[in-house]
Design a protein around this motif. Structure first.
Motif, PDB file in Angstrom:
ATOM      1  N   GLY A  10     -40.697 -55.082  -7.235  1.00 35.75           N
ATOM      2  CA  GLY A  10     -39.991 -55.043  -8.517  1.00 35.75           C
ATOM      3  C   GLY A  10     -39.041 -56.218  -8.664  1.00 35.75           C
ATOM      4  O   GLY A  10     -38.911 -56.813  -9.743  1.00 35.75           O
TER       5      GLY A  10
ATOM      6  N   LYS B  72     -42.662 -52.949 -15.579  1.00 38.70           N
ATOM      7  CA  LYS B  72     -42.420 -53.168 -14.147  1.00 38.70           C
ATOM      8  C   LYS B  72     -43.083 -52.106 -13.270  1.00 38.70           C
ATOM      9  O   LYS B  72     -43.731 -52.443 -12.269  1.00 38.70           O
ATOM     10  CB  LYS B  72     -40.907 -53.200 -13.899  1.00 38.70           C
ATOM     11  CG  LYS B  72     -40.533 -53.567 -12.482  1.00 38.70           C
ATOM     12  CD  LYS B  72     -39.058 -53.906 -12.406  1.00 38.70           C
ATOM     13  CE  LYS B  72     -38.309 -52.876 -11.609  1.00 38.70           C
ATOM     14  NZ  LYS B  72     -36.892 -53.211 -11.449  1.00 38.70           N
ATOM     15  N   GLU B  73     -42.925 -50.846 -13.637  1.00 42.54           N
ATOM     16  CA  GLU B  73     -43.498 -49.786 -12.796  1.00 42.54           C
ATOM     17  C   GLU B  73     -45.012 -49.915 -12.698  1.00 42.54           C
ATOM     18  O   GLU B  73     -45.598 -49.752 -11.621  1.00 42.54           O
ATOM     19  CB  GLU B  73     -43.113 -48.403 -13.356  1.00 42.54           C
ATOM     20  CG  GLU B  73     -41.652 -48.053 -13.175  1.00 42.54           C
ATOM     21  CD  GLU B  73     -41.215 -48.144 -11.714  1.00 42.54           C
ATOM     22  OE1 GLU B  73     -41.995 -47.721 -10.831  1.00 42.54           O
ATOM     23  OE2 GLU B  73     -40.115 -48.658 -11.439  1.00 42.54           O
TER      24      GLU B  73
END
Lengths: 200, 302
Positions: A10, B72-73
């Motif tokens: 991330g 993002k996930e």
């Protein structure tokens, strides 16, 4: 050093995702293909593990990997097309068929002039060898100086200059022989326009 | 700008307007990779150019676009899933004879009647010449072989109705047709690539999805389709990489490029020193990895 986990991926996404995505989109000319390539670039980073994290400049590493990966995909596309058409192409570099400039993708790609400019450069990439392609991408898409390119690809500055001259020479000959020279000229005008960098 | 030549001259202008720092520098700045002094200097350069801040804004647009297309996930999940995928090692789909027949069929349908002499040469290769010219013990010494039988590679040149085994270092010309014969020594996969003395990498034999070819379990395999040499003049090294698991073409190309990068500015490159194994597998993790090399000197036709 622990392996990459969701948190570290991330973090990479936030720090480097936009740059990698933009480069892949510029080179491939297609957003969906760029998304796919972006993920594969980060997979490569994960597989290189400590090697990647030990880089003085992860951005530079990702530039290099994304360039190679996208140029390979462009070449593979041409190879597949040649096979489908039953063409036995040259296998030692050079002699590749030029790809017609195609304005693909949409949002976020910059001005029309920038899109045209990238399409032109992309189409000309098919005319030259792999190393010249890399040099041209760094020069025309990333706006790097000769010195930056030399560091990036491991060549001397004079060799970088020669590669660019070779690229321009092939472009001149290709466009000079084009049936519709006015199209080439119009596209070339984009070279003089600051909006080639996507600014208006 | 009325004449096409004037427009073509634009190619010689700098692609880098107004002294704007390159995107690489801006991306490094945004990623926090620059020292405080470098960052200050770069920010000053950005401020001094008309489009500097637009450039930064464009980068934010790219971030927003990426987040909209792949949050993002979702990105994290996709990347982790891909990273855990093992490259597929394909079993041989069909035998050598079938592959050869397919290669012949493709050759005929592609080039048609005018090339029937060359087709005759291929037929001669398969039916008559091959058993005579391929003798045990010929070929090149492998590097990196340990627990397998020693593999060899033969390069055969098709000239009219003749088929000749070439020696490494032989002079070749544009339009020469080469065929590669491998004795794998028990290894399951082969990838054949070429690097020339300009550093140009060309894959010769790999699957469509960029992996090694499964080579079957026979004592030897004539790789499908012939290689047509192009107009490049200089030295080239043909490299066969044999292994027990499929290699990824991108990894092989990256290894070749690392080798090129280690020879900064050498033009031409010292092809006689090219060894990909230390770059491709520095830790010796790839089972059965063996490199066979063959040098070709390309000259213009007299």
């Amino acid at each position: 050093m622990p392996p990459f986990d969701a948190h570290s991926i991330g973090h990479l996404y936030e720090a480097h995702g936009p740059a990698v995505f933009r480069r892949c989109r510029d080179i491939l000319g297609d957003e969906q293909a760029a998304l796919d390539a972006t993920q594969d670039v980060f997979v490569k980073a994960m597989r290189h593990g400590e090697g990647f994290r030990g880089e003085a400049s992860p951005t530079t590493w990702l530039y290099r990997v994304s360039t190679n990966l996208c140029l390979n995909r462009l070449r593979d596309q041409r190879g597949r097309r040649a096979k489908l058409e039953g063409v036995r192409g040259d296998v030692g570099g050079g002699g590749a068929q030029a790809v017609k400039p195609g304005l693909t993708g949409s949002g976020g790609m910059g001005t029309a002039a920038a899109i045209e400019h990238r399409a032109l450069v992309r189409s000309l990439l098919a005319l030259v060898d792999d190393q010249t392609r890399q040099v041209a991408v760094y020069y025309y898409f990333d706006g790097m100086t000769h010195e930056e390119i030399a560091t990036m690809v491991g060549l001397s500055r004079p060799t970088v200059r020669k590669r660019l001259e070779h690229f321009k020479d092939r472009a001149r000959r290709h466009l000079g022989l084009s049936a519709d020279a006015s199209v080439g000229v119009a596209l070339l005008l984009a070279f003089a326009d600051p909006s080639i960098w996507g600014v208006s | 700008m009325n004449h096409p030549a004037d427009a073509l001259d634009l190619l010689t202008r700098p692609a880098h307007p107004d002294g704007l720092p390159s995107r690489l520098q801006i991306d490094r700045l945004e990623a926090g990779e620059l020292s405080p002094a470098e960052a200050r200097s770069l920010r000053a350069a950005i401020d001094a150019t008309p489009h500097g801040h637009t450039h930064l804004a464009q980068r934010r647009d790219d971030a927003a676009r990426l987040a909209a297309l792949l949050p993002k996930e979702a990105f994290i999940n996709a990347v982790m899933a891909r990273a855990t995928e093992a490259p597929e090692a394909k079993a041989p789909a069909y035998g050598l004879l079938t592959r050869l027949m397919e290669a012949l069929r493709r050759f005929v349908s592609t080039v048609g009647g005018p090339q029937l002499a060359a087709l005759g040469a291929m037929a001669a290769l398969l039916l008559i010449a091959l058993p005579r010219i391929i003798e045990p013990g010929r070929g090149l010494t492998p590097k990196g072989a340990h627990s397998h039988a020693a593999p060899t590679m033969e390069i055969l040149r098709l000239q009219g109705a003749e088929v000749k085994a070439m020696s490494s270092g032989t002079i070749a010309h544009r339009g020469d047709q080469l065929q590669v014969l491998i004795r794998p020594g028990g290894r399951a996969f082969v990838m054949v690539v070429n690097l020339d003395d300009r550093g140009v990498f060309t894959p010769y034999y790999a699957t469509d999805d960029g992996q090694s070819l499964p080579i079957g379990d026979g004592p030897q395999a004539l790789l499908p389709w012939a290689i047509d040499l192009d107009a490049f003049t200089g030295r080239e090294r043909i490299i066969a990489l044999l292994s027990d698991e499929a290699l990824i073409e991108e990894d092989v190309e990256a290894a070749a490029q690392e080798w090129v990068a280690d020879h900064h500015g050498a033009d031409p490159l010292p092809m006689e020193t090219l060894d990909l194994i230390p770059y491709l597998d520095p830790d010796g993790d790839i089972d059965g990895l063996t490199q066979l090399t063959f040098d070709v000197v390309k000259e213009a036709r007299p």
